[in-house]
Design a protein around this motif. Structure first.
Motif, short mmCIF file in Angstrom:
data_model
loop_
_atom_site.label_atom_id
_atom_site.label_comp_id
_atom_site.label_asym_id
_atom_site.label_seq_id
_atom_site.Cartn_x
_atom_site.Cartn_y
_atom_site.Cartn_z
N ILE A 150 9.28 34.20 36.03
CA ILE A 150 10.25 33.48 36.48
C ILE A 150 11.68 33.63 35.84
O ILE A 150 12.55 33.62 36.34
CB ILE A 150 9.96 32.08 36.43
CG1 ILE A 150 9.76 31.27 35.07
CG2 ILE A 150 8.87 31.56 37.49
CD1 ILE A 150 9.66 29.85 35.23
N GLU A 151 11.51 34.35 34.51
CA GLU A 151 12.70 34.66 33.83
C GLU A 151 12.25 35.89 32.95
O GLU A 151 11.24 35.92 32.27
CB GLU A 151 13.31 33.59 32.99
CG GLU A 151 13.98 32.65 33.74
CD GLU A 151 14.49 31.28 32.96
OE1 GLU A 151 15.62 30.78 33.31
OE2 GLU A 151 14.26 31.24 31.76
N ALA A 152 13.21 36.61 32.73
CA ALA A 152 13.09 37.78 31.85
C ALA A 152 14.38 38.15 31.14
O ALA A 152 15.32 38.46 31.88
CB ALA A 152 12.40 39.06 32.57
N GLY A 153 14.47 38.42 29.72
CA GLY A 153 15.57 38.94 29.30
C GLY A 153 15.15 39.81 28.09
O GLY A 153 14.21 39.90 27.33
N PHE A 154 16.18 40.62 27.75
CA PHE A 154 16.05 41.75 26.98
C PHE A 154 16.85 41.30 25.59
O PHE A 154 18.05 41.03 25.53
CB PHE A 154 16.64 43.17 27.30
CG PHE A 154 16.64 44.17 26.44
CD1 PHE A 154 15.35 44.58 26.01
CD2 PHE A 154 17.65 45.00 25.95
CE1 PHE A 154 15.19 45.76 25.01
CE2 PHE A 154 17.38 45.90 25.20
CZ PHE A 154 16.34 46.39 24.66
N PHE A 155 16.03 41.21 24.26
CA PHE A 155 16.63 40.97 22.99
C PHE A 155 16.56 42.08 22.10
O PHE A 155 16.58 41.65 20.79
CB PHE A 155 15.73 39.73 22.53
CG PHE A 155 15.85 38.45 23.37
CD1 PHE A 155 16.51 37.43 22.82
CD2 PHE A 155 15.59 38.28 24.63
CE1 PHE A 155 16.70 36.29 23.46
CE2 PHE A 155 15.51 37.18 25.35
CZ PHE A 155 16.17 35.84 24.75
N HIS A 189 11.28 42.28 24.98
CA HIS A 189 11.55 41.55 26.05
C HIS A 189 10.97 40.11 26.08
O HIS A 189 9.65 40.05 25.84
CB HIS A 189 11.03 42.31 27.34
CG HIS A 189 11.89 43.38 27.80
ND1 HIS A 189 12.96 43.32 28.54
CD2 HIS A 189 11.63 44.75 27.33
CE1 HIS A 189 13.31 44.85 28.69
NE2 HIS A 189 12.52 45.43 28.07
N GLN A 190 11.71 39.13 26.20
CA GLN A 190 11.14 37.65 26.39
C GLN A 190 11.11 37.23 27.78
O GLN A 190 12.06 37.39 28.61
CB GLN A 190 12.17 36.83 25.66
CG GLN A 190 11.88 35.32 25.41
CD GLN A 190 10.58 35.22 24.33
OE1 GLN A 190 10.50 35.98 23.50
NE2 GLN A 190 10.00 34.15 24.22
#
Length: 353
Positions: free
Chosen positions: A301-306, A310-311
């Motif tokens: 439902i959500e994905a972010g690059f840190f 990836h979180q």
């Protein structure tokens, strides 16, 4: 037996009807770097102020190297404090700022100058002795405040959110410098912060505080990987808490029934007890592997690059559960994608409180 550098015995603190601390018992080893970690209102700053003598506890004792200092005023305690706002004198030179405490103690000029020079060299700012405060950067001012505190050779150095005013890059740099300086001088440091990453980066021992009590106490590795309570598990970084019930026991292993499946997990709890399993995002995987068991499927439902990873937040299919998943740097996922989920029960921590 050598006494602890600091010992709190049954410390309590009340402000009117509000209980700020209750039953605090804590021994701090000589030469250690201890971090008091917790949310605002958790009691960490109150405990630091009691150690520094700025507050008198409602009950209990404070001992420094075996001596009861509960009634001793701040100026007569073997402690100094570094504050977030630095508290440097703008009208004095850097050398004057660092030597102020020595001058108040009546240290002779020649000795004072030598100790100031040594302290400035220790923090890498020997070239700034004749400058004024306004000529220095925020990080340099913080190091000057540290030199001023250490030059009087305290038994215990207290640090009250000292890096809170710095930007992220400088904050990380100062964490490394603080740790290196502490190891070099061997002074006992007691540091207050609400930043979990900062605590893990600098501490020998972390004391997790919440609502005036100690929730957990141990090395950063132990508290992160084997938290003692739901609060410690959630506060020390991101986590998945899977609620369940103890269905059986065998030796040091408990069989836990959860909406995501049944797991045999190390730990002890009474049969029928409500418990939770702590599972860090990096211990949840989209592929099967040795020792891993299937947890079903989930929708991203959500994905972010840190940068380093990836979180993702994944909604479990069939259960009202949102799981956090950490994927390798090159593994790209997008919202709406379906992932199979796996975990090793050896990475699950049984929490009974």
């Amino acid at each position: 037996m050598t006494p602890a550098a600091v010992e709190f015995r049954d410390i309590a603190m009340r402000f009117g009807d509000k209980v700020a601390l209750q039953g605090i018992n804590l021994a701090i080893e000589e030469g250690s770097f201890v971090v008091l970690l917790g949310p605002s209102g958790g009691g960490k700053t109150t405990l630091l102020n009691i150690l520094g003598g700025f507050l008198e506890p409602s009950g209990g004792q404070v001992l420094i190297k075996g001596q009861d200092v509960t009634q001793v005023p701040p100026a007569k305690r073997p402690t100094t404090t570094v504050f977030q706002d630095y508290a440097l004198f703008p009208h004095m030179s850097i050398a004057g700022n660092v030597g102020f405490g020595l001058r108040m103690r009546g240290v002779a000029r020649a000795e004072r100058a030598a100790r100031v020079e040594k302290a400035l060299e220790m923090v890498g700012l020997g070239h700034t002795a004749l400058r004024r405060v306004h000529e220095l950067s925020g990080g340099q001012r913080q190091r000057i405040a540290l030199a001023r505190a250490l030059v009087v050779e305290p038994s215990v150095l207290l640090l009250d959110e000292p890096l809170g005013a710095l930007d992220m890059k400088l904050r990380r740099q100062m964490q490394e410098e603080l740790k290196a300086i502490q190891k070099r001088v061997g002074t006992t440091f007691v540091h207050v912060t609400h930043d979990q990453e900062e605590a893990m980066a600098i501490a020998d021992v972390i004391v997790v505080m919440n609502e005036g009590s100690i929730e957990d106490l141990g090395t950063p590795e132990r508290i992160y990987l084997q938290p003692a309570s739901r609060f410690a598990a959630n506060f020390m970084g991101e986590n998945n808490l899977i609620e369940g019930r103890v269905a059986g026991r065998e030796s040091d292993t408990a069989k836990i029934t959860t909406p995501l499946g049944d797991f045999a997990v190390a730990g002890k709890a009474e049969i029928g007890a409500s418990v939770a399993l702590s599972l860090r995002p990096e211990h949840l995987h989209p592929e099967a592997g040795d020792g891993r068991v299937a947890l079903g499927q989930g929708t991203v439902i959500e994905a972010g690059f840190f940068g380093t990873h990836h979180q993702c937040s994944v909604a479990h299919k069939g259960h009202d559960t949102i799981l956090k998943l950490r994927l390798p740097q090159k593994r790209i996922v997008v919202p709406g994608e379906t992932l199979s989920l796996y975990a090793d029960p050896a990475d699950m921590v049984l929490l009974s409180r």
